[in-house]
Design a protein around this motif. Structure first.
Motif, PDB file in Angstrom:
ATOM      1  N   VAL A 131      27.798  15.176   5.164  1.00 15.08           N
ATOM      2  CA  VAL A 131      26.711  14.310   5.554  1.00 15.08           C
ATOM      3  C   VAL A 131      27.080  12.828   5.708  1.00 15.08           C
ATOM      4  N   TYR A 132      27.938  12.530   4.832  1.00 15.71           N
ATOM      5  CA  TYR A 132      28.218  11.076   4.807  1.00 15.71           C
ATOM      6  C   TYR A 132      29.240  10.750   6.072  1.00 15.71           C
ATOM      7  N   HIS A 133      29.936  11.840   6.530  1.00  7.82           N
ATOM      8  CA  HIS A 133      30.698  11.391   7.532  1.00  7.82           C
ATOM      9  C   HIS A 133      29.870  11.590   8.811  1.00  7.82           C
ATOM     10  N   ASP A 134      28.793  12.354   8.950  1.00  2.00           N
ATOM     11  CA  ASP A 134      27.943  12.495  10.272  1.00  2.00           C
ATOM     12  C   ASP A 134      27.340  10.884  10.271  1.00  2.00           C
ATOM     13  N   LEU A 135      26.646  10.365   9.061  1.00  2.70           N
ATOM     14  CA  LEU A 135      26.054   9.226   9.193  1.00  2.70           C
ATOM     15  C   LEU A 135      27.048   7.957   9.438  1.00  2.70           C
ATOM     16  N   ALA A 136      28.316   8.200   9.081  1.00  2.00           N
ATOM     17  CA  ALA A 136      29.040   6.980   9.260  1.00  2.00           C
ATOM     18  C   ALA A 136      29.424   6.702  10.956  1.00  2.00           C
ATOM     19  N   TYR A 174      18.039  13.357   9.639  1.00  2.00           N
ATOM     20  CA  TYR A 174      17.936  13.079   8.276  1.00  2.00           C
ATOM     21  C   TYR A 174      16.899  12.308   8.022  1.00  2.00           C
ATOM     22  N   ARG A 175      16.115  12.676   6.895  1.00  2.00           N
ATOM     23  CA  ARG A 175      15.077  11.661   6.349  1.00  2.00           C
ATOM     24  C   ARG A 175      15.805  10.953   4.924  1.00  2.00           C
ATOM     25  N   LEU A 176      15.982   9.647   5.139  1.00  2.00           N
ATOM     26  CA  LEU A 176      16.726   8.861   4.333  1.00  2.00           C
ATOM     27  C   LEU A 176      15.762   7.808   3.471  1.00  2.00           C
ATOM     28  N   PHE A 177      15.974   7.956   2.321  1.00  2.00           N
ATOM     29  CA  PHE A 177      15.142   6.975   1.383  1.00  2.00           C
ATOM     30  C   PHE A 177      16.083   6.171   0.544  1.00  2.00           C
ATOM     31  N   GLU A 178      15.836   4.769   0.714  1.00  2.00           N
ATOM     32  CA  GLU A 178      16.829   4.122   0.004  1.00  2.00           C
ATOM     33  C   GLU A 178      15.649   3.264  -1.022  1.00  2.00           C
ATOM     34  N   HIS A 179      16.000   3.204  -2.319  1.00  2.00           N
ATOM     35  CA  HIS A 179      15.209   2.723  -3.582  1.00  2.00           C
ATOM     36  C   HIS A 179      15.927   1.465  -4.095  1.00  2.00           C
ATOM     37  N   TRP A 180      15.395   0.292  -3.853  1.00  2.00           N
ATOM     38  CA  TRP A 180      16.127  -0.905  -4.396  1.00  2.00           C
ATOM     39  C   TRP A 180      15.075  -2.180  -4.297  1.00  2.00           C
ATOM     40  N   THR A 181      15.120  -2.940  -5.322  1.00  2.00           N
ATOM     41  CA  THR A 181      14.785  -4.358  -5.507  1.00  2.00           C
ATOM     42  C   THR A 181      15.804  -5.051  -5.704  1.00  2.00           C
ATOM     43  N   PRO A 182      15.584  -6.297  -4.901  1.00  2.00           N
ATOM     44  CA  PRO A 182      16.975  -7.253  -4.821  1.00  2.00           C
ATOM     45  C   PRO A 182      17.145  -7.465  -6.439  1.00  2.00           C
ATOM     46  N   ASP A 183      16.090  -7.650  -7.232  1.00  2.00           N
ATOM     47  CA  ASP A 183      16.631  -8.021  -8.694  1.00  2.00           C
ATOM     48  C   ASP A 183      17.142  -7.134  -9.412  1.00  2.00           C
ATOM     49  N   ALA A 184      17.310  -5.649  -8.979  1.00  2.00           N
ATOM     50  CA  ALA A 184      18.023  -4.566  -9.491  1.00  2.00           C
ATOM     51  C   ALA A 184      19.424  -4.568  -9.466  1.00  2.00           C
ATOM     52  N   GLY A 185      20.044  -3.917 -10.363  1.00  2.00           N
ATOM     53  CA  GLY A 185      21.473  -4.033 -10.108  1.00  2.00           C
ATOM     54  C   GLY A 185      22.045  -2.524  -9.275  1.00  2.00           C
ATOM     55  N   SER A 186      21.154  -2.187  -8.957  1.00  2.00           N
ATOM     56  CA  SER A 186      21.693  -0.746  -8.247  1.00  2.00           C
ATOM     57  C   SER A 186      20.561  -0.281  -7.250  1.00  2.00           C
ATOM     58  N   ARG A 187      21.069   0.642  -6.446  1.00  2.00           N
ATOM     59  CA  ARG A 187      20.189   1.041  -5.125  1.00  2.00           C
ATOM     60  C   ARG A 187      20.349   2.554  -5.228  1.00  2.00           C
ATOM     61  N   VAL A 221      20.282   5.823  -2.732  1.00  2.00           N
ATOM     62  CA  VAL A 221      20.238   6.482  -1.491  1.00  2.00           C
ATOM     63  C   VAL A 221      19.957   7.828  -1.526  1.00  2.00           C
ATOM     64  N   THR A 222      18.833   8.726  -0.923  1.00  2.00           N
ATOM     65  CA  THR A 222      18.776  10.062  -1.103  1.00  2.00           C
ATOM     66  C   THR A 222      18.401  10.585   0.245  1.00  2.00           C
ATOM     67  N   LEU A 223      19.000  11.786   0.665  1.00  2.00           N
ATOM     68  CA  LEU A 223      18.917  12.083   2.198  1.00  2.00           C
ATOM     69  C   LEU A 223      18.610  13.669   2.072  1.00  2.00           C
ATOM     70  N   PHE A 224      17.588  13.972   2.650  1.00  2.00           N
ATOM     71  CA  PHE A 224      16.951  14.934   3.071  1.00  2.00           C
ATOM     72  C   PHE A 224      17.005  15.549   4.472  1.00  2.00           C
ATOM     73  N   GLN A 236      19.419  21.354   0.632  1.00  2.00           N
ATOM     74  CA  GLN A 236      20.261  20.506   0.542  1.00  2.00           C
ATOM     75  C   GLN A 236      19.801  19.321   0.340  1.00  2.00           C
ATOM     76  N   VAL A 237      20.033  18.469  -0.886  1.00  2.00           N
ATOM     77  CA  VAL A 237      19.370  16.894  -0.845  1.00  2.00           C
ATOM     78  C   VAL A 237      20.584  16.235  -1.439  1.00  2.00           C
ATOM     79  N   CYS A 238      21.238  15.314  -0.660  1.00  2.00           N
ATOM     80  CA  CYS A 238      22.264  14.545  -1.138  1.00  2.00           C
ATOM     81  C   CYS A 238      21.574  13.156  -1.734  1.00  2.00           C
ATOM     82  N   THR A 239      22.571  12.638  -2.697  1.00  2.97           N
ATOM     83  CA  THR A 239      21.902  11.366  -3.278  1.00  2.97           C
ATOM     84  C   THR A 239      23.196  10.852  -3.911  1.00  2.97           C
TER      85      THR A 239
END
Length: 284
Positions: free
Chosen positions: A51-56, A206-219, A221-224, A235-238
């Motif tokens: 999946v990562y290769h496909d997106l890249a 793919y349906r991609l979700f990215e959850h992140w607020t700039p004051d957070a230390g991490s984000r 990424v989840t793909l359906f 299959q759900v990749c995160t």
């Protein structure tokens, strides 16, 4: 053929296995609604690597800028966290010898397949190596060492210190360490979660979700799959990725004995991804 080095003990793909508790926001709600149908995968394991290769392959984010810098630097190139070759193949196309270092065996399998289809002259200049970017010893030096796609954010503070030590040991005198990270001064706050559909060059969606607020230390990424069947497994990749602001990274590099020669803002990817490419060298 891929060379394997002894590395710091980690999981086979370099990440712990994700759990539903790792997926926040609407992505977590969608995952919960799938119940036992959901098959949760790490983005770098046997399923996620494809999946990562496909997106890249859907964009050239930072490739043009990085190649422009490498053209000015003589000598062989070390591509850290090379994945399936998003940067490796363009670097080889410059006529350089490239060592492609990657921890995930699944990514290396994809790279090996791509190299098998490449012209012999190009294929012969590439050495894939399975190793941890925070702890490696290759027994040679390089004119340029590159670490793209803000991948340094996958390492914790201890891992980054190991990376800096290893890079210093592998750079030729006057060599350059090129790496990208998030430019927080240019990153808009935006919503806490982005939900988008991506259609790749292969035609898969793919349906991609990215959850992140700039004051957070991490984000996170989840793909359906963009379209899910009414029955059967889904299959759900995160993955959860640290956020390392450029100012903090520059301070760490200075403490580790590197000087920043130049700072190159990269084209934005969507509303929230404003990255910067740093050109650094070992401080004399």
């Amino acid at each position: 053929m891929t060379t394997t080095l002894t590395t710091t003990p980690m999981s086979e793909a370099g990440h712990r296995l994700p759990t539903p508790a790792d997926v926040p926001g609407r992505a977590g709600e969608l995952l919960a609604s799938l119940g036992e149908r959901a098959v949760l995968c790490d983005l770098y394991d046997a399923v996620g690597a494809s999946v990562y290769h496909d997106l890249a392959g859907t964009g050239t984010h930072e490739v043009r800028e990085l190649l422009a810098l490498v053209r000015r630097i003589p000598g062989p190139v070390l591509d850290l966290a090379a994945g399936s070759g998003r940067l490796t193949l363009p670097l080889l196309a410059l006529g350089r010898e490239v060592t492609a270092l990657e921890l995930s065996p699944y990514m290396l399998e994809l790279l090996d397949r791509r190299l098998a289809d490449a012209p012999p002259a190009l294929r012969g200049r590439c050495l894939p190596v399975r190793a941890d970017m925070s702890d490696f010893a290759l027994g040679r030096r390089f004119g340029a060492i590159v670490l793209g796609t803000t991948t340094i954010s996958l390492l914790d503070a201890e891992g980054r210190q190991g990376l800096y030590r290893a890079v210093r040991e592998h750079l030729e005198p006057g060599g350059r360490f090129l790496l990208s990270t998030v430019d927080m001064t240019a990153t808009a706050s935006g919503p806490a979660e982005v939900d988008m559909e991506i259609v790749t060059d292969s035609g898969r969606a793919y349906r991609l979700f990215e959850h992140w607020t700039p004051d957070a230390g991490s984000r996170t990424v989840t793909l359906f799959p963009a379209v899910t069947a009414a029955t059967g497994p889904v299959q759900v990749c995160t993955t959860t990725i640290g956020v390392l602001p450029a100012e903090l990274l520059e301070a760490e590099l200075a403490a580790a004995g590197f000087s920043v020669r130049s700072r190159h803002p990269l084209p934005a990817v969507g509303e929230r991804h404003h990255d910067v490419l740093l050109e650094t060298e070992v401080t004399p």
